[in-house]
Design a protein around this motif. Structure first.
Motif, PDB file in Angstrom:
ATOM      1  N   GLU A 211    -118.785 -30.504 -53.548  1.00  0.00           N
ATOM      2  CA  GLU A 211    -117.508 -30.590 -54.262  1.00  0.00           C
ATOM      3  C   GLU A 211    -117.431 -31.821 -55.161  1.00  0.00           C
ATOM      4  OE1 GLU A 211    -113.999 -30.006 -51.795  1.00  0.00           O
ATOM      5  OE2 GLU A 211    -115.150 -28.674 -50.482  1.00  0.00           O
ATOM      6  N   TYR A 212    -118.045 -32.909 -54.757  1.00  0.00           N
ATOM      7  CA  TYR A 212    -117.992 -34.135 -55.568  1.00  0.00           C
ATOM      8  C   TYR A 212    -118.693 -33.933 -56.912  1.00  0.00           C
ATOM      9  CZ  TYR A 212    -116.224 -36.743 -51.557  1.00  0.00           C
ATOM     10  OH  TYR A 212    -115.452 -37.194 -50.515  1.00  0.00           O
TER      11      TYR A 212
ATOM     12  N   GLU B  46    -116.818 -31.399 -59.132  1.00  0.00           N
ATOM     13  CA  GLU B  46    -115.634 -31.974 -59.787  1.00  0.00           C
ATOM     14  C   GLU B  46    -116.031 -32.715 -61.067  1.00  0.00           C
ATOM     15  OE1 GLU B  46    -111.686 -34.265 -58.369  1.00  0.00           O
ATOM     16  OE2 GLU B  46    -113.565 -35.284 -57.848  1.00  0.00           O
TER      17      GLU B  46
ATOM     18  N   LYS C  48    -109.807 -26.726 -58.697  1.00  0.00           N
ATOM     19  CA  LYS C  48    -111.022 -26.396 -57.943  1.00  0.00           C
ATOM     20  C   LYS C  48    -111.404 -24.942 -58.143  1.00  0.00           C
ATOM     21  CE  LYS C  48    -110.978 -29.471 -53.975  1.00  0.00           C
ATOM     22  NZ  LYS C  48    -110.999 -29.508 -52.512  1.00  0.00           N
TER      23      LYS C  48
ATOM     24  N   ARG D 209    -114.348 -23.956 -56.274  1.00  0.00           N
ATOM     25  CA  ARG D 209    -115.092 -23.707 -55.040  1.00  0.00           C
ATOM     26  C   ARG D 209    -114.774 -24.797 -54.032  1.00  0.00           C
ATOM     27  NH1 ARG D 209    -118.307 -22.348 -59.281  1.00  0.00           N
ATOM     28  NH2 ARG D 209    -119.630 -20.509 -59.056  1.00  0.00           N
ATOM     29  N   THR D 210    -114.920 -24.445 -52.744  1.00  0.00           N
ATOM     30  CA  THR D 210    -114.891 -25.451 -51.688  1.00  0.00           C
ATOM     31  C   THR D 210    -116.071 -25.193 -50.759  1.00  0.00           C
ATOM     32  OG1 THR D 210    -113.517 -24.198 -50.135  1.00  0.00           O
ATOM     33  CG2 THR D 210    -112.348 -25.622 -51.725  1.00  0.00           C
TER      34      THR D 210
ATOM     35  N   SER E 193    -118.166 -31.425 -48.708  1.00  0.00           N
ATOM     36  CA  SER E 193    -116.713 -31.243 -48.732  1.00  0.00           C
ATOM     37  C   SER E 193    -116.028 -32.550 -49.110  1.00  0.00           C
ATOM     38  CB  SER E 193    -116.236 -30.800 -47.344  1.00  0.00           C
ATOM     39  OG  SER E 193    -114.838 -30.904 -47.237  1.00  0.00           O
ATOM     40  N   LYS E 194    -114.865 -32.450 -49.729  1.00  0.00           N
ATOM     41  CA  LYS E 194    -114.079 -33.635 -50.050  1.00  0.00           C
ATOM     42  C   LYS E 194    -113.432 -34.219 -48.795  1.00  0.00           C
ATOM     43  CE  LYS E 194    -113.996 -34.301 -54.580  1.00  0.00           C
ATOM     44  NZ  LYS E 194    -113.040 -35.095 -55.290  1.00  0.00           N
TER      45      LYS E 194
END
Length: 183
Positions: free
Chosen positions: A55-56, A59, A70, A72-73, A117-118
């Motif tokens: 995710e990083y 982004e 967003k 996707r996660t 993941s964030k």
């Protein structure tokens, strides 16, 4: 190899337009693997789970492209990897669990937040494997290749490329006299 899911796992309502609901994704995998034209060939199928995402990095990449929000996660992508694994089990297909291979390399511990993941800190391994958080770097392709070769050697040793002969003579054996010469 049947390798789908990374784009299907986009979030519902994201502007990518690529989201496929999980049940339809499952059905599509089954239809592909059991399609009459596929079955007629009696292939040795390898089902490949979608890999994790970062995710990083996504982004940063999406922001550079002007994407807001967003797409996707990590958690949502895991659902698609789980579904692919389950389809493989249900159909009795060999499954290359690329998601787990990448996550093991990233240090994933079940019960903790997913690397990428964030909900946790950035993961250097996923950053190294996924150039923009989704697409593979050469190192990731090397892992995919080596993992595929391992599956082939384990499941179908008769198909190990190192043991396959040539259908036609190699260029070092073929005589130039066998090649028609122009008049």
């Amino acid at each position: 190899m049947v390798f789908f899911g990374a784009n299907d796992a986009c979030l519902p309502g994201s502007d990518s337009g690529q989201h496929i609901p999980l049940d339809i994704y499952r059905q599509n995998l089954i239809k592909i693997c059991q399609h009459p034209t596929v079955a007629a060939q009696k292939p040795r199928l390898i089902l490949v789970t979608p890999p994790p995402i970062d995710e990083y990095s996504l982004e940063i990449s999406d922001t550079a492209k002007g994407v807001a929000g967003k797409r996707r996660t990590a958690e949502h992508t895991k659902l698609y990897a789980d579904a692919c694994r389950q389809v493989g089990e249900d159909l009795g297909l060999v499954t290359l669990d690329l998601w787990s291979i990448f996550m093991e390399a990233a240090g994933y511990v079940p019960g903790r937040p997913l690397p990428g993941s964030k909900k946790t800190t950035p993961n250097a391994v996923l950053t190294r494997l996924l150039s923009d958080g989704l697409h593979f770097t050469p190192e990731a392709y090397q892992i995919l290749f080596q993992s595929t070769m391992s599956v082939i050697k384990q499941e179908w040793p008769d198909q190990d490329p190192n043991g396959l002969g040539f259908v036609h003579p190699t260029w070092t054996i073929a005589s130039k006299a066998q090649v028609p010469q122009p008049d």
